[in-house]
Scaffold this active site. Sequence first.
Site, PDB file in Angstrom:
ATOM      1  N   ASP A 186       4.505  19.589  19.704  1.00  0.00           N
ATOM      2  CA  ASP A 186       4.123  19.382  18.318  1.00  0.00           C
ATOM      3  C   ASP A 186       2.693  19.928  18.198  1.00  0.00           C
ATOM      4  OD1 ASP A 186       4.121  18.072  15.684  1.00  0.00           O
ATOM      5  OD2 ASP A 186       2.700  16.697  16.610  1.00  0.00           O
ATOM      6  N   ASP A 234       0.069  19.326  15.201  1.00  0.00           N
ATOM      7  CA  ASP A 234      -0.935  18.428  14.638  1.00  0.00           C
ATOM      8  C   ASP A 234      -0.926  17.089  15.362  1.00  0.00           C
ATOM      9  OD1 ASP A 234      -1.299  20.451  12.889  1.00  0.00           O
ATOM     10  OD2 ASP A 234      -0.259  19.500  11.218  1.00  0.00           O
TER      11      ASP A 234
HETATM   12  P1  B16 Z   1       1.812  21.156   5.754  1.00  0.00           P
HETATM   13  P2  B16 Z   1       3.120  18.389  12.899  1.00  0.00           P
HETATM   14  C1  B16 Z   1       2.766  17.860  10.282  1.00  0.00           C
HETATM   15  O1  B16 Z   1       2.532  18.648  11.410  1.00  0.00           O
HETATM   16  C2  B16 Z   1       1.601  16.921  10.057  1.00  0.00           C
HETATM   17  O2  B16 Z   1       1.535  15.966  11.105  1.00  0.00           O
HETATM   18  C3  B16 Z   1       1.754  16.191   8.744  1.00  0.00           C
HETATM   19  O3  B16 Z   1       0.636  15.365   8.525  1.00  0.00           O
HETATM   20  C4  B16 Z   1       1.897  17.220   7.627  1.00  0.00           C
HETATM   21  O4  B16 Z   1       2.114  16.576   6.370  1.00  0.00           O
HETATM   22  C5  B16 Z   1       3.067  18.147   7.934  1.00  0.00           C
HETATM   23  O5  B16 Z   1       2.870  18.768   9.188  1.00  0.00           O
HETATM   24  C6  B16 Z   1       3.232  19.219   6.881  1.00  0.00           C
HETATM   25  O6  B16 Z   1       2.108  20.067   6.883  1.00  0.00           O
HETATM   26  O7  B16 Z   1       1.439  20.434   4.512  1.00  0.00           O
HETATM   27  O8  B16 Z   1       0.681  21.975   6.338  1.00  0.00           O
HETATM   28  O9  B16 Z   1       3.072  21.977   5.577  1.00  0.00           O
HETATM   29  O10 B16 Z   1       2.554  17.077  13.345  1.00  0.00           O
HETATM   30  O11 B16 Z   1       4.634  18.390  12.753  1.00  0.00           O
HETATM   31  O12 B16 Z   1       2.590  19.569  13.675  1.00  0.00           O
HETATM   32 MG    MG Z   2       2.074  15.618  14.977  1.00  0.00          MG
END
Ligand code: B16
Ligand code: MG
Length: 239
Positions: free
Chosen positions: A21, A23
């Site tokens: 993953d 984030d």
């Molecule tokens: P975006 P991951 C996720 O990333 C984040 O943890 C989450 O906080 C976010 O809302 C989601 O991606 C969507 O991101 O708005 O940039 O499309 O943890 O799956 O890497």
């Molecule tokens: Mg994450």
Amino acid sequence: MPHTPSPNSDPMPNIQGFIFDLDGVLTDTAELHYQAWQKLADEEGIPFNQQANEALRGVSRRASLMHIIGDRPYSEAQIEEMMERKNRCYVESIQNMTSKDLLPGAIALLDELRQAGIKIGIGSASKNARTVIERLGIADKVDAIADGYSVQQPKPAPDLFLYVAKQLGLEPAQSVVVEDAAAGVEAALAGGMWAVGFGPTERVGAAHIVLPSLEGVKWADLRAKFSNIARQKHSGSKS
Ligand code: B16
Ligand code: MG
């Protein structure tokens, strides 16, 4: 009959790939997402704080916004506008990211895995994942990427990780997912993959292995732990 490996049946796992993953695992954009949502909530006069943000880890942009607005009667046009507003703020905040924003231990583990011939994928719910990966300077260490555009069903559905495993040419049981979100661990397990949870057990305790951080994590140690788990499951299933 072909042999289909599974974390639940194989005595010795044959792990060939890691799917990270993004984030909250390789970098702490979780904090930047939080700041962007907090700004939006403040502008809209909606109560929100860091604790409420915990529920949004790994959750898609739309699902995050729906969680924040609850049953407030916003139109679809307003929802679209708020998602764009939050994203503009977030995109601005990732412009200055560099390799210094990789979390401790991330680069060492990526390099060690590559040297061991293990394939590396990234499975992120974020539509900004490719920009973040470029800014972090790790694009050339990664064999496959799935992002917020890759599949229809978000985590906890296994689709995103299954998509990466397929790109890597691996069976689910040959793949390890490293996640910081409960929804991500659930997705990995639903896909029949090995799961490493990164963070407190209250959040990622369902994973096969729980780690406080990636710092000092060695592939050989993880492999030994997975083998132990597989051995225990195998002897348990026979008794
Ligand atoms: P975006 P991951 C996720 O990333 C984040 O943890 C989450 O906080 C976010 O809302 C989601 O991606 C969507 O991101 O708005 O940039 O499309 O943890 O799956 O890497
Ligand atoms: Mg994450």
